[in-house]
Scaffold this motif. Sequence first.
Motif, PDB file in Angstrom:
ATOM      1  N   ALA A  52       1.030  -1.198   0.044  1.00  0.00           N
ATOM      2  CA  ALA A  52      -0.064  -0.115  -0.021  1.00  0.00           C
ATOM      3  C   ALA A  52       1.122   1.241   0.030  1.00  0.00           C
ATOM      4  O   ALA A  52       0.523   2.207  -0.713  1.00  0.00           O
ATOM      5  CB  ALA A  52      -0.912  -0.040   1.110  1.00  0.00           C
ATOM      6  N   LEU A  53       1.853   1.183   0.795  1.00  0.00           N
ATOM      7  CA  LEU A  53       2.959   2.368   0.925  1.00  0.00           C
ATOM      8  C   LEU A  53       3.473   2.650  -0.538  1.00  0.00           C
ATOM      9  O   LEU A  53       3.609   3.825  -1.110  1.00  0.00           O
ATOM     10  CB  LEU A  53       3.946   2.313   1.834  1.00  0.00           C
ATOM     11  N   ILE A  54       3.896   1.596  -1.191  1.00  0.00           N
ATOM     12  CA  ILE A  54       4.516   1.767  -2.562  1.00  0.00           C
ATOM     13  C   ILE A  54       3.486   2.249  -3.681  1.00  0.00           C
ATOM     14  O   ILE A  54       3.833   3.188  -4.317  1.00  0.00           O
ATOM     15  CB  ILE A  54       5.063   0.427  -2.956  1.00  0.00           C
ATOM     16  N   LYS A  55       2.207   1.892  -3.439  1.00  0.00           N
ATOM     17  CA  LYS A  55       1.291   2.362  -4.249  1.00  0.00           C
ATOM     18  C   LYS A  55       0.998   3.860  -4.051  1.00  0.00           C
ATOM     19  O   LYS A  55       0.686   4.729  -4.943  1.00  0.00           O
ATOM     20  CB  LYS A  55       0.008   1.714  -4.231  1.00  0.00           C
ATOM     21  N   ARG A  56       1.049   4.165  -2.831  1.00  0.00           N
ATOM     22  CA  ARG A  56       0.806   5.514  -2.285  1.00  0.00           C
ATOM     23  C   ARG A  56       1.844   6.554  -2.386  1.00  0.00           C
ATOM     24  O   ARG A  56       1.504   7.701  -3.098  1.00  0.00           O
ATOM     25  CB  ARG A  56       0.109   5.522  -0.947  1.00  0.00           C
ATOM     26  N   VAL A  57       3.019   5.863  -2.251  1.00  0.00           N
ATOM     27  CA  VAL A  57       4.283   7.018  -2.303  1.00  0.00           C
ATOM     28  C   VAL A  57       5.049   6.919  -3.458  1.00  0.00           C
ATOM     29  O   VAL A  57       5.525   7.984  -4.065  1.00  0.00           O
ATOM     30  CB  VAL A  57       5.177   6.598  -0.955  1.00  0.00           C
ATOM     31  N   GLY A  58       5.099   5.742  -4.112  1.00  0.00           N
ATOM     32  CA  GLY A  58       5.909   5.382  -5.316  1.00  0.00           C
ATOM     33  C   GLY A  58       6.888   4.582  -4.887  1.00  0.00           C
ATOM     34  O   GLY A  58       6.993   3.991  -3.667  1.00  0.00           O
ATOM     35  N   ASN A  59       7.938   4.414  -5.870  1.00  0.00           N
ATOM     36  CA  ASN A  59       8.918   3.294  -5.412  1.00  0.00           C
ATOM     37  C   ASN A  59      10.204   3.909  -5.003  1.00  0.00           C
ATOM     38  O   ASN A  59      11.131   3.377  -4.935  1.00  0.00           O
ATOM     39  CB  ASN A  59       9.053   2.668  -6.754  1.00  0.00           C
ATOM     40  N   ASP A  60      10.309   5.214  -4.816  1.00  0.00           N
ATOM     41  CA  ASP A  60      11.480   5.997  -4.088  1.00  0.00           C
ATOM     42  C   ASP A  60      11.833   5.587  -2.759  1.00  0.00           C
ATOM     43  O   ASP A  60      11.191   5.849  -1.962  1.00  0.00           O
ATOM     44  CB  ASP A  60      11.478   7.403  -4.272  1.00  0.00           C
ATOM     45  N   ARG A  61      12.942   4.951  -2.798  1.00  0.00           N
ATOM     46  CA  ARG A  61      13.234   3.985  -1.583  1.00  0.00           C
ATOM     47  C   ARG A  61      13.265   5.034  -0.264  1.00  0.00           C
ATOM     48  O   ARG A  61      13.201   4.913   0.951  1.00  0.00           O
ATOM     49  CB  ARG A  61      14.626   3.525  -1.530  1.00  0.00           C
ATOM     50  N   ASP A  62      13.902   6.411  -0.482  1.00  0.00           N
ATOM     51  CA  ASP A  62      14.304   7.322   0.834  1.00  0.00           C
ATOM     52  C   ASP A  62      12.646   7.746   0.981  1.00  0.00           C
ATOM     53  O   ASP A  62      12.408   7.856   2.387  1.00  0.00           O
ATOM     54  CB  ASP A  62      14.963   8.352   0.284  1.00  0.00           C
ATOM     55  N   LYS A  63      11.817   8.009   0.178  1.00  0.00           N
ATOM     56  CA  LYS A  63      10.493   8.444   0.586  1.00  0.00           C
ATOM     57  C   LYS A  63       9.788   7.457   1.304  1.00  0.00           C
ATOM     58  O   LYS A  63       8.892   7.483   2.050  1.00  0.00           O
ATOM     59  CB  LYS A  63       9.635   9.025  -0.761  1.00  0.00           C
ATOM     60  N   LEU A  64       9.883   5.922   0.862  1.00  0.00           N
ATOM     61  CA  LEU A  64       9.165   4.946   1.217  1.00  0.00           C
ATOM     62  C   LEU A  64       9.683   4.813   2.764  1.00  0.00           C
ATOM     63  O   LEU A  64       8.895   4.497   3.797  1.00  0.00           O
ATOM     64  CB  LEU A  64       9.397   3.706   0.637  1.00  0.00           C
ATOM     65  N   ASN A  65      11.057   4.952   2.972  1.00  0.00           N
ATOM     66  CA  ASN A  65      11.510   4.779   4.340  1.00  0.00           C
ATOM     67  C   ASN A  65      10.985   5.605   5.239  1.00  0.00           C
ATOM     68  O   ASN A  65      10.593   5.265   6.430  1.00  0.00           O
ATOM     69  CB  ASN A  65      13.169   4.717   4.179  1.00  0.00           C
ATOM     70  N   ALA A  66      10.932   7.034   4.858  1.00  0.00           N
ATOM     71  CA  ALA A  66      10.365   7.896   5.751  1.00  0.00           C
ATOM     72  C   ALA A  66       8.880   7.748   5.981  1.00  0.00           C
ATOM     73  O   ALA A  66       8.294   7.920   7.083  1.00  0.00           O
ATOM     74  CB  ALA A  66      10.518   9.283   5.166  1.00  0.00           C
ATOM     75  N   ALA A  67       8.193   7.255   5.004  1.00  0.00           N
ATOM     76  CA  ALA A  67       6.599   7.029   5.200  1.00  0.00           C
ATOM     77  C   ALA A  67       6.460   5.692   5.966  1.00  0.00           C
ATOM     78  O   ALA A  67       5.715   5.684   6.944  1.00  0.00           O
ATOM     79  CB  ALA A  67       6.176   6.651   3.849  1.00  0.00           C
ATOM     80  N   ALA A  68       7.248   4.598   6.062  1.00  0.00           N
ATOM     81  CA  ALA A  68       7.168   3.447   6.933  1.00  0.00           C
ATOM     82  C   ALA A  68       7.577   3.962   8.301  1.00  0.00           C
ATOM     83  O   ALA A  68       7.003   3.261   9.374  1.00  0.00           O
ATOM     84  CB  ALA A  68       8.294   2.608   6.275  1.00  0.00           C
ATOM     85  N   GLN A  69       8.625   4.994   8.492  1.00  0.00           N
ATOM     86  CA  GLN A  69       8.827   5.302   9.873  1.00  0.00           C
ATOM     87  C   GLN A  69       7.588   5.922  10.467  1.00  0.00           C
ATOM     88  O   GLN A  69       7.593   5.829  11.716  1.00  0.00           O
ATOM     89  CB  GLN A  69      10.210   6.346   9.967  1.00  0.00           C
ATOM     90  N   LYS A  70       6.862   6.840   9.794  1.00  0.00           N
ATOM     91  CA  LYS A  70       5.914   7.287  10.261  1.00  0.00           C
ATOM     92  C   LYS A  70       4.618   6.328  10.860  1.00  0.00           C
ATOM     93  O   LYS A  70       3.889   6.612  11.737  1.00  0.00           O
ATOM     94  CB  LYS A  70       5.367   8.418   9.322  1.00  0.00           C
ATOM     95  N   LEU A  71       4.590   5.310  10.238  1.00  0.00           N
ATOM     96  CA  LEU A  71       3.689   4.359  10.519  1.00  0.00           C
ATOM     97  C   LEU A  71       3.913   3.371  11.764  1.00  0.00           C
ATOM     98  O   LEU A  71       2.851   3.200  12.616  1.00  0.00           O
ATOM     99  CB  LEU A  71       3.779   3.149   9.383  1.00  0.00           C
ATOM    100  N   LYS A  72       5.270   3.350  12.017  1.00  0.00           N
ATOM    101  CA  LYS A  72       5.553   3.035  13.392  1.00  0.00           C
ATOM    102  C   LYS A  72       5.487   3.755  14.671  1.00  0.00           C
ATOM    103  O   LYS A  72       5.603   3.513  15.573  1.00  0.00           O
ATOM    104  CB  LYS A  72       7.003   2.493  13.330  1.00  0.00           C
ATOM    105  N   LYS A  73       5.162   4.986  14.448  1.00  0.00           N
ATOM    106  CA  LYS A  73       5.016   6.072  15.464  1.00  0.00           C
ATOM    107  C   LYS A  73       3.580   6.083  16.076  1.00  0.00           C
ATOM    108  O   LYS A  73       2.534   5.785  15.310  1.00  0.00           O
ATOM    109  CB  LYS A  73       5.494   7.256  15.045  1.00  0.00           C
TER     110      LYS A  73
END
Length: 61
Positions: A40-61
């Motif tokens: 779902a993150l890949i579909k929403r954010v795109g496939n840029d690894r840096d942006k995905l890492n940042a978005a995944a970190q927000k999910l854990k908070k």
Amino acid sequence: MADNKSKRGAADRRQVSGDEGYEVNYFARKHGIGKDQAEALIKRVGNDRDKLNAAAQKLKK
């Protein structure tokens, strides 16, 4: 489609391929999220690894 193993430059490492199950699984394990969440993150954010890492970190908070 299989990942082209001959393209191993930096450009390939900056992206997460949502079509490659092993990349999605690795990303999900790395961030402690489920495979469905990673997809779902890949579909929403795109496939840029840096942006995905940042978005995944927000999910854990």
